[in-house]
Design a protein around this motif. Structure first.
Motif, PDB file in Angstrom:
ATOM      1  N   ILE A   1     -13.094  12.957  27.492  1.00 41.38           N
ATOM      2  CA  ILE A   1     -12.914  12.203  26.249  1.00 41.38           C
ATOM      3  C   ILE A   1     -11.836  11.167  26.547  1.00 41.38           C
ATOM      4  N   VAL A   2     -12.260   9.927  26.754  1.00 41.40           N
ATOM      5  CA  VAL A   2     -11.341   8.863  27.152  1.00 41.40           C
ATOM      6  C   VAL A   2     -10.775   8.199  25.904  1.00 41.40           C
ATOM      7  N   ILE A   3      -9.458   8.195  25.805  1.00 42.47           N
ATOM      8  CA  ILE A   3      -8.753   7.615  24.659  1.00 42.47           C
ATOM      9  C   ILE A   3      -8.098   6.319  25.109  1.00 42.47           C
ATOM     10  N   GLU A   4      -8.502   5.199  24.525  1.00 45.81           N
ATOM     11  CA  GLU A   4      -7.942   3.899  24.910  1.00 45.81           C
ATOM     12  C   GLU A   4      -7.371   3.190  23.691  1.00 45.81           C
ATOM     13  N   ARG A   5      -6.089   2.848  23.758  1.00 41.03           N
ATOM     14  CA  ARG A   5      -5.414   2.204  22.629  1.00 41.03           C
ATOM     15  C   ARG A   5      -5.959   0.800  22.358  1.00 41.03           C
ATOM     16  N   GLY A   6      -6.440   0.131  23.400  1.00 37.54           N
ATOM     17  CA  GLY A   6      -6.896  -1.244  23.265  1.00 37.54           C
ATOM     18  C   GLY A   6      -8.384  -1.368  22.987  1.00 37.54           C
ATOM     19  N   LYS A   7      -8.878  -2.578  23.132  1.00 42.35           N
ATOM     20  CA  LYS A   7     -10.282  -2.861  22.848  1.00 42.35           C
ATOM     21  C   LYS A   7     -11.107  -2.820  24.133  1.00 42.35           C
ATOM     22  N   ASP A   8     -12.422  -2.891  23.973  1.00 41.22           N
ATOM     23  CA  ASP A   8     -13.291  -2.967  25.140  1.00 41.22           C
ATOM     24  C   ASP A   8     -13.095  -4.322  25.819  1.00 41.22           C
ATOM     25  N   VAL A   9     -13.712  -4.495  26.994  1.00 38.98           N
ATOM     26  CA  VAL A   9     -13.424  -5.693  27.783  1.00 38.98           C
ATOM     27  C   VAL A   9     -13.760  -6.983  27.046  1.00 38.98           C
ATOM     28  N   ARG A  10     -14.811  -6.977  26.267  1.00 39.79           N
ATOM     29  CA  ARG A  10     -15.177  -8.198  25.541  1.00 39.79           C
ATOM     30  C   ARG A  10     -14.207  -8.469  24.398  1.00 39.79           C
ATOM     31  N   GLY A  11     -13.867  -7.411  23.658  1.00 44.60           N
ATOM     32  CA  GLY A  11     -12.940  -7.565  22.537  1.00 44.60           C
ATOM     33  C   GLY A  11     -11.564  -8.030  22.976  1.00 44.60           C
TER      34      GLY A  11
END
Length: 519
Positions: free
Chosen positions: A110-120
Motif C-alpha cells: 500500500i503505497v502512500i504518497e503525499r504528492g500528486k501523480d507525475v502528470r498532476g
C-alpha cells in the motif's frame, strides 16, 4: 565462438555500425561480411588526450555462430490483492521498487504518497517556476517518482557493493528506458522520458493488486509496545499494518519532526552544501574536449572535480550537461536549487552543484534542536536566501570571479533558472567559513580546468539538498529500526542511499527483509 574485445576507437567509428564492423574485421583479420553482429557491452569516453577516444567492450558474432536478440522482460508477478499488506510511505525510487519487490514476493504494498501523480505534478512545477508558489506536498522533491523524476533521472552510482545495479537497470529498460543505460558508463534517462516510466511502474503495481494513494500525507505513525501498528493520514484515516517501509526522501522534514516528537530514535547526519554553478555548454565542451567545436559524435561534455580546501572536501555534484537549474523548495519562505537535463542534453548551458562537506560540529549553533540540528542549519540558509532574493523564488546569484573577490555583480545575465535571479554577494547567504572555502575552492578549480573560473559563469545559491541531514538508524542485518519493530527506514531520507539506483536497491532490500521476517 563469439569473441569479446576491449578497444579504443574514434567517436566517428563508435557512432557508425558499418565503420565499427570494418574496424573490427581488421582487428580479428576477417572480412566485414563475415561479421554477423556486434553487441556493445560497455561504452565510455576517454578525453584525457587531445585526440578523444571511445572505450568499447564488444562481443563479435561471426556467421554461423549462435546469436539471438535478447529482450529484457519483467519478472513474473502474481496477483497480491488478498495477500498480507505492507505500508510503503513514499513513491520515489525506494518506495516504488520496494513495492515491485513486495509483489514479486507475494505481498501487497500500500503505497502512500503525499504528492500528486507525475502528470498532476507538472502544474505545481509550473506554479513554482512562473508564479513563485510552492506547494508543500507537490513540487520538484515530492510527488510520484520522487526528486529524480523532474530533476534528471541520472542513474550513475558508486554503490555497486550495495546490491544488484544491473537488475535495477534492466527493470527500468523493461518499463521503457533505452537499452543504452545498460551500456553507458554514466547512464541517464532524462526528465522528459522518466515520467512515463514511473507511470508504467505505478500501473503495474495496481494491476497486480497493490494500492497507490496520492495526495495522502502521513501525519502519525501508530506504535504500540515498540511495534508498528500502522499510520494516520492528514484526513484522520488509519491504515493498519505491522510492517512499514519509510521511504520519504531527503526533504520530508515533517517526518523527521514527527519521529523526533515521538522519541523514535534518529540522529543528525553530515551532508554537503554549496552553490549551483552555470557555464555555457560550449565552454565546458572546449575545456573537456580541448576543441573549438564538439562535433556531432560526442555528447555534451560533463565534468567531475574534487579538491581539498582548508581541510574540507569541495566537489562537483549532480552535474548536468546541456541542462537547466530548477527551483526545488518544499515550503514557502525558502529557496533551493537543483539541476536537470533532458534525455538529449541539448540545452545551451551546463550546470553543477559545487558543494562542501559539512561536519557535525558545524551544527553547534543549532544544538538545541538535537537530532534535527543539521536540518535546522540547512533550513536557516535556505530561508536567508529567500529573504535576500526579495522573498520570492528568485535565487541569489553572483558572477564567479566577482564572488572570489567579494564583489557584488553589477549585472546578472539571464540564466536557465526560470523564476529569475537577484544580484547578491554570496557571503551573505553562507556562514563565513563556507564562503571562504568556496572562494578558495573556485580558484583551485580554475587551475585544474583552465577557463572554468570566469565571470561568465553564474553562481546560484543555495544547493542544499544533496542528501538527508538526518539518519534513521536501523539494524544492519534485519534493516529494522533499532527501536521500533516492523519499521524499515529506507532510501535517501533514512540516510542509506544517494540517488535513484542506490535508493531502488535499498527499497528492494527492505522488501526482501520483510518477506524473510514474515516467514
Amino acid at each position: 565462438m563469439p569473441r569479446e574485445l576491449l578497444l579504443q576507437v574514434t567517436p566517428e567509428i563508435a557512432a557508425n555500425e558499418l565503420l565499427l564492423k570494418d574496424y573490427l574485421s581488421k582487428q580479428i583479420k576477417v572480412s566485414p561480411k563475415e561479421i554477423q553482429h556486434v553487441s556493445i557491452l560497455k561504452r565510455s569516453i576517454d578525453a584525457r588526450q587531445k585526440a578523444i577516444k571511445i572505450n568499447l567492450k564488444v562481443i563479435i558474432y561471426l556467421k554461423g555462430e549462435a546469436f539471438q536478440e535478447t529482450k529484457i522482460e519483467l519478472p513474473i508477478y502474481k496477483d497480491v490483492s488478498s495477500a498480507q499488506e505492507v505500508i510503503v510511505v513514499g513513491a520515489g525510487p525506494a518506495g516504488l521498487f520496494a513495492a515491485l519487490q513486495l509483489i514479486e514476493l507475494g505481498l501487497k504494498p500500500i503505497v502512500i504518497e503525499r504528492g500528486k501523480d507525475v502528470r498532476g505534478r507538472r502544474r505545481d512545477l509550473k506554479a513554482i517556476n512562473r508564479e513563485h508558489i510552492v506547494n508543500e506536498d507537490s513540487n520538484y522533491c515530492f510527488g510520484e517518482g520522487g526528486a529524480g523524476t523532474y530533476s534528471d533521472g541520472k542513474l550513475y552510482t558508486r554503490s555497486k557493493k550495495r546490491g544488484d545495479v544491473t537488475r535495477i537497470l534492466e527493470l527500468l529498460v523493461a518499463f521503457g528506458a533505452s537499452e543504452d543505460i545498460l551500456v553507458e558508463a554514466h547512464p541517464h534517462i532524462g526528465t522528459n522520458k522518466l515520467p512515463k516510466i514511473i507511470e508504467d511502474i505505478r500501473n503495474k503495481i495496481i494491476e497486480f493488486g497493490g494500492q497507490v494513494l496520492f495526495d495522502t500525507r502521513v501525519t502519525d505513525i501508530l506504535v504500540k509496545n515498540n511495534e508498528v501498528e500502522g499510520i494516520v493520514t492528514q484526513n484522520g484515516d488509519k491504515i493498519l499494518a505491522n510492517k512499514l517501509i519509510l521511504a520519504t526522501g531527503h526533504s520530508a522534514r515533517d517526518i523527521f519532526e514527527l519521529l523526533d516528537k515521538k522519541k523514535i530514535f534518529i540522529e543528525a547526519k553530515p551532508f554537503a552544501l554549496g552553490v549551483r554553478a552555470e557555464h555555457s555548454q560550449e565552454l565546458i565542451d572546449s575545456i573537456q574536449y580541448s576543441c573549438d567545436y564538439r562535433g556531432e559524435h560526442l555528447p555534451p561534455a560533463p565534468y567531475s572535480i574534487v579538491k581539498q580546501v582548508n581541510g574540507r572536501g569541495m566537489y562537483s555534484f549532480c552535474m548536468c550537461p546541456g541542462g537547466v537549474i530548477a527551483p526545488c523548495a518544499t515550503s514557502p519562505g525558502e529557496v533551493v536549487t537543483n539541476g536537470w537535463s533532458p534525455s538529449k542534453r541539448d540545452q545551451a548551458t551546463a550546470n553543477s552543484g559545487i558543494v562542501i562537506e559539512l561536519k557535525l560540529e558545524d551544527f553547534k549553533p543549532f544544538a538545541k534542536f538535537g537530532a534535527l540540528a543539521g536540518m535546522e542549519f540547512q533550513k536557516s540558509i535556505e530561508q536567508k536566501a529567500w529573504h535576500l532574493a526579495g522573498e520570492t523564488q528568485k535565487v541569489p546569484a553572483q558572477r564567479m570571479i566577482d564572488f572570489t573577490q567579494n564583489k557584488v555583480s553589477a549585472d546578472i545575465p539571464k540564466t536557465s533558472y526560470v523564476p529569475g535571479t537577484t544580484s547578491v554577494e554570496m557571503g551573505q547567504v553562507f556562514p563565513g567559513f563556507l564562503s571562504q572555502i568556496l572562494r578558495e575552492g573556485f580558484k583551485e578549480f580554475g587551475k585544474s580546468m583552465r577557463g572554468y573560473l570566469t565571470n561568465e559563469a553564474i553562481l546560484h545559491a543555495p544547493e542544499s539538498r544533496t542528501s538527508s541531514p538526518v539518519r534513521i538508524p536501523r539494524d544492519p542485518l534485519t534493516l529494522e529500526h533499532l527501536q521500533i519493530k516492523g519499521l524499515y527506514p529506507c532510501g535517501e531520507g533514512a540516510g542509506y542511499a544517494g540517488g535513484i539506483i542506490s535508493a531502488a536497491i535499498d527499497g528492494e532490500k527492505c522488501a526482501l527483509m520483510i518477506a524473510e521476517a514474515l516467514k
